[in-house]
Design a protein around this motif. Structure first.
Motif, PDB file in Angstrom:
ATOM      1  N   GLY A  72      -0.982  -0.982   0.284  1.00 42.09           N
ATOM      2  CA  GLY A  72      -0.003  -2.059   0.189  1.00 42.09           C
ATOM      3  C   GLY A  72       1.401  -1.506   0.063  1.00 42.09           C
ATOM      4  O   GLY A  72       1.616  -0.433  -0.509  1.00 42.09           O
ATOM      5  N   SER A  73       2.353  -2.228   0.600  1.00 41.54           N
ATOM      6  CA  SER A  73       3.724  -1.708   0.643  1.00 41.54           C
ATOM      7  C   SER A  73       4.351  -1.539  -0.734  1.00 41.54           C
ATOM      8  O   SER A  73       5.327  -0.808  -0.889  1.00 41.54           O
ATOM      9  CB  SER A  73       4.603  -2.630   1.495  1.00 41.54           C
ATOM     10  OG  SER A  73       4.625  -3.948   0.960  1.00 41.54           O
ATOM     11  N   MET A  74       3.803  -2.203  -1.769  1.00 36.63           N
ATOM     12  CA  MET A  74       4.360  -2.097  -3.108  1.00 36.63           C
ATOM     13  C   MET A  74       3.645  -1.071  -3.978  1.00 36.63           C
ATOM     14  O   MET A  74       3.888  -0.999  -5.185  1.00 36.63           O
ATOM     15  CB  MET A  74       4.315  -3.470  -3.787  1.00 36.63           C
ATOM     16  CG  MET A  74       5.346  -4.458  -3.264  1.00 36.63           C
ATOM     17  SD  MET A  74       7.044  -3.927  -3.591  1.00 36.63           S
ATOM     18  CE  MET A  74       7.107  -4.103  -5.376  1.00 36.63           C
ATOM     19  N   VAL A  75       2.788  -0.271  -3.394  1.00 34.85           N
ATOM     20  CA  VAL A  75       2.130   0.799  -4.158  1.00 34.85           C
ATOM     21  C   VAL A  75       3.163   1.862  -4.517  1.00 34.85           C
ATOM     22  O   VAL A  75       3.925   2.326  -3.663  1.00 34.85           O
ATOM     23  CB  VAL A  75       0.980   1.431  -3.344  1.00 34.85           C
ATOM     24  CG1 VAL A  75       0.440   2.679  -4.038  1.00 34.85           C
ATOM     25  CG2 VAL A  75      -0.132   0.414  -3.138  1.00 34.85           C
ATOM     26  N   CYS A  76       3.183   2.247  -5.788  1.00 37.10           N
ATOM     27  CA  CYS A  76       4.159   3.241  -6.251  1.00 37.10           C
ATOM     28  C   CYS A  76       3.833   4.631  -5.738  1.00 37.10           C
ATOM     29  O   CYS A  76       2.668   4.993  -5.539  1.00 37.10           O
ATOM     30  CB  CYS A  76       4.209   3.253  -7.773  1.00 37.10           C
ATOM     31  SG  CYS A  76       4.948   1.778  -8.499  1.00 37.10           S
ATOM     32  N   THR A  77       4.855   5.416  -5.556  1.00 39.51           N
ATOM     33  CA  THR A  77       4.707   6.784  -5.068  1.00 39.51           C
ATOM     34  C   THR A  77       3.792   7.600  -5.973  1.00 39.51           C
ATOM     35  O   THR A  77       2.968   8.391  -5.493  1.00 39.51           O
ATOM     36  CB  THR A  77       6.084   7.454  -4.980  1.00 39.51           C
ATOM     37  OG1 THR A  77       6.913   6.691  -4.094  1.00 39.51           O
ATOM     38  CG2 THR A  77       5.977   8.876  -4.459  1.00 39.51           C
ATOM     39  N   ILE A 111       6.042   3.009  -1.573  1.00 40.72           N
ATOM     40  CA  ILE A 111       5.907   3.583  -0.238  1.00 40.72           C
ATOM     41  C   ILE A 111       6.587   2.697   0.802  1.00 40.72           C
ATOM     42  O   ILE A 111       7.231   3.193   1.734  1.00 40.72           O
ATOM     43  CB  ILE A 111       4.422   3.812   0.122  1.00 40.72           C
ATOM     44  CG1 ILE A 111       4.310   4.527   1.481  1.00 40.72           C
ATOM     45  CG2 ILE A 111       3.628   2.509   0.107  1.00 40.72           C
ATOM     46  CD1 ILE A 111       2.905   4.997   1.808  1.00 40.72           C
ATOM     47  N   GLY A 112       6.492   1.375   0.618  1.00 38.59           N
ATOM     48  CA  GLY A 112       7.149   0.479   1.573  1.00 38.59           C
ATOM     49  C   GLY A 112       8.656   0.573   1.524  1.00 38.59           C
ATOM     50  O   GLY A 112       9.320   0.561   2.560  1.00 38.59           O
ATOM     51  N   GLY A 113       9.201   0.696   0.325  1.00 41.85           N
ATOM     52  CA  GLY A 113      10.646   0.838   0.199  1.00 41.85           C
ATOM     53  C   GLY A 113      11.146   2.119   0.815  1.00 41.85           C
ATOM     54  O   GLY A 113      12.190   2.148   1.485  1.00 41.85           O
ATOM     55  N   ASP A 114      10.403   3.200   0.614  1.00 46.96           N
ATOM     56  CA  ASP A 114      10.764   4.499   1.192  1.00 46.96           C
ATOM     57  C   ASP A 114      10.791   4.416   2.709  1.00 46.96           C
ATOM     58  O   ASP A 114      11.731   4.890   3.363  1.00 46.96           O
ATOM     59  CB  ASP A 114       9.754   5.553   0.726  1.00 46.96           C
ATOM     60  CG  ASP A 114      10.075   6.959   1.194  1.00 46.96           C
ATOM     61  OD1 ASP A 114       9.922   7.231   2.406  1.00 46.96           O
ATOM     62  OD2 ASP A 114      10.465   7.797   0.363  1.00 46.96           O
ATOM     63  N   ILE A 115       9.777   3.787   3.276  1.00 42.66           N
ATOM     64  CA  ILE A 115       9.673   3.690   4.729  1.00 42.66           C
ATOM     65  C   ILE A 115      10.756   2.778   5.311  1.00 42.66           C
ATOM     66  O   ILE A 115      11.425   3.121   6.292  1.00 42.66           O
ATOM     67  CB  ILE A 115       8.272   3.183   5.123  1.00 42.66           C
ATOM     68  CG1 ILE A 115       7.224   4.270   4.831  1.00 42.66           C
ATOM     69  CG2 ILE A 115       8.222   2.773   6.590  1.00 42.66           C
ATOM     70  CD1 ILE A 115       5.796   3.793   4.941  1.00 42.66           C
ATOM     71  N   CYS A 116      10.953   1.616   4.687  1.00 35.52           N
ATOM     72  CA  CYS A 116      11.876   0.633   5.257  1.00 35.52           C
ATOM     73  C   CYS A 116      13.338   1.002   5.077  1.00 35.52           C
ATOM     74  O   CYS A 116      14.200   0.457   5.778  1.00 35.52           O
ATOM     75  CB  CYS A 116      11.618  -0.741   4.645  1.00 35.52           C
ATOM     76  SG  CYS A 116      10.041  -1.449   5.136  1.00 35.52           S
ATOM     77  N   PHE A 124       8.165  10.103   3.360  1.00 42.22           N
ATOM     78  CA  PHE A 124       7.005   9.386   3.883  1.00 42.22           C
ATOM     79  C   PHE A 124       7.041   9.125   5.394  1.00 42.22           C
ATOM     80  O   PHE A 124       5.995   9.175   6.054  1.00 42.22           O
ATOM     81  CB  PHE A 124       6.835   8.055   3.152  1.00 42.22           C
ATOM     82  CG  PHE A 124       6.137   8.168   1.827  1.00 42.22           C
ATOM     83  CD1 PHE A 124       5.013   8.968   1.664  1.00 42.22           C
ATOM     84  CD2 PHE A 124       6.599   7.462   0.733  1.00 42.22           C
ATOM     85  CE1 PHE A 124       4.360   9.070   0.439  1.00 42.22           C
ATOM     86  CE2 PHE A 124       5.958   7.543  -0.500  1.00 42.22           C
ATOM     87  CZ  PHE A 124       4.835   8.353  -0.650  1.00 42.22           C
ATOM     88  N   PRO A 125       8.208   8.823   6.000  1.00 44.63           N
ATOM     89  CA  PRO A 125       8.185   8.512   7.434  1.00 44.63           C
ATOM     90  C   PRO A 125       7.571   9.608   8.304  1.00 44.63           C
ATOM     91  O   PRO A 125       6.785   9.303   9.213  1.00 44.63           O
ATOM     92  CB  PRO A 125       9.672   8.307   7.753  1.00 44.63           C
ATOM     93  CG  PRO A 125      10.235   7.743   6.485  1.00 44.63           C
ATOM     94  CD  PRO A 125       9.534   8.521   5.410  1.00 44.63           C
TER      95      PRO A 125
END
Length: 284
Positions: A72-77, A111-116, A124-125
């Motif tokens: 999920g995009s809100m999973v913490c690093t 992870i979602g914040g890092d990618i977006c 991560f990208p």
């Protein structure tokens, strides 16, 4: 320093969040906030509305579904770095997560914040490209899937359209193994450059290789020519040397305070060979 004033919105569903975003062109999504909040506090940017998706349920899970790992995009690093299944099956992902910033950031950043965020120096990208990941993107009315290599458009620019939110990362489980290596000046710093390598073997020969590059151009980069060259070959010194040269075909280095173009090219080739030789025990 305090940020400029903004309106705060905390929706409880993806549909609600996406609907709000579709009608507010300049609104920004807040996930872990480890990229957005510093920019706001330093007044490098300002936004009229912030949409906090932290209260939306179902975005913080890690699960294996069929032949895919779904995150999920809100999973913490920190969760990704510490998850034993990810460490076993996707070591490059676990290794990258463990090198991001410091424990405070890893415990809040997602992870979602890092990618977006679309920063070419984020870790991560490149891993997503090496692992051939796919991103599930949701709007108020539909979902679509975008390959990692097609998601990063330019520096701080992605394929997300207005009213869309990254909700899930899907990574195929191909029985591979890998490494993520980065070079930085200080502990917790951004990468001067980095490389993600993911390899599956067929006996002594490479069945498939995945290679993603961090901070080697305006976006994360996929080294497709090097990947294709390694397919069907043994990981000999000569083959690795040739593949390392092919990496440079996709890079777009510039001389700057972190070093000259020649220094970065030499460093990238060194990290690539070190990463491949450091994989060890690559599954057959």
């Amino acid at each position: 320093m305090f940020p400029d004033k903004f309106d705060y919105y905390a929706p409880k569903s993806i549909e609600e969040a996406a609907k709000f975003l579709s009608g507010h062109e300049d609104a920004k999504v807040l996930a872990g906030g480890q990229s957005l909040i510093p920019l706001l506090k330093l007044r490098f940017t300002s936004v009229p509305e912030i949409v906090d998706i932290g209260r939306i349920k179902g975005l913080d899970g890690i699960a294996f579904q069929g032949n895919y790992l779904e995150i999920g995009s809100m999973v913490c690093t920190s969760e990704i770095a510490e998850d034993s299944s990810i460490r076993k099956k996707f070591p490059a992902l676990s290794e990258a997560a463990g090198q991001i910033a410091d424990p405070l950031v890893r415990n809040r950043g997602t992870i979602g914040g890092d990618i977006c965020h679309g920063d070419p120096a984020n870790d991560f990208p490149a891993v997503m490209m090496a692992l051939d990941a796919e991103f599930e993107i949701s709007s108020a009315t539909k979902k679509r899937t975008v390959k990692a290599e097609d998601f990063f458009v330019d520096t701080f620019s992605t394929a997300l359209e207005q009213g869309e939110i990254l909700t899930k990362i899907k990574i195929p489980d191909t029985g591979s193994s890998g490494r993520y290596m980065k070079y930085k000046k200080y502990a917790g710093d951004f990468s001067i450059l980095g490389i993600a390598v993911n390899i599956s073997m067929d006996g002594k020969k490479v069945r498939k290789a995945g290679i993603g590059l961090t901070n080697c151009g305006p976006t994360a980069l996929k080294a497709r020519e090097a990947e294709e060259y390694l397919a069907g070959k043994e990981l000999s010194d000569d083959n690795l040397a040739k593949a390392s040269e092919l990496l440079l075909k996709v890079t777009d280095f510039m001389d700057d305070d972190n070093g000259s173009v020649k220094f970065k090219e030499k460093l990238l080739k060194y990290l690539f060979i070190r990463a491949v030789k450091g994989i060890g025990g690559v599954p057959k």
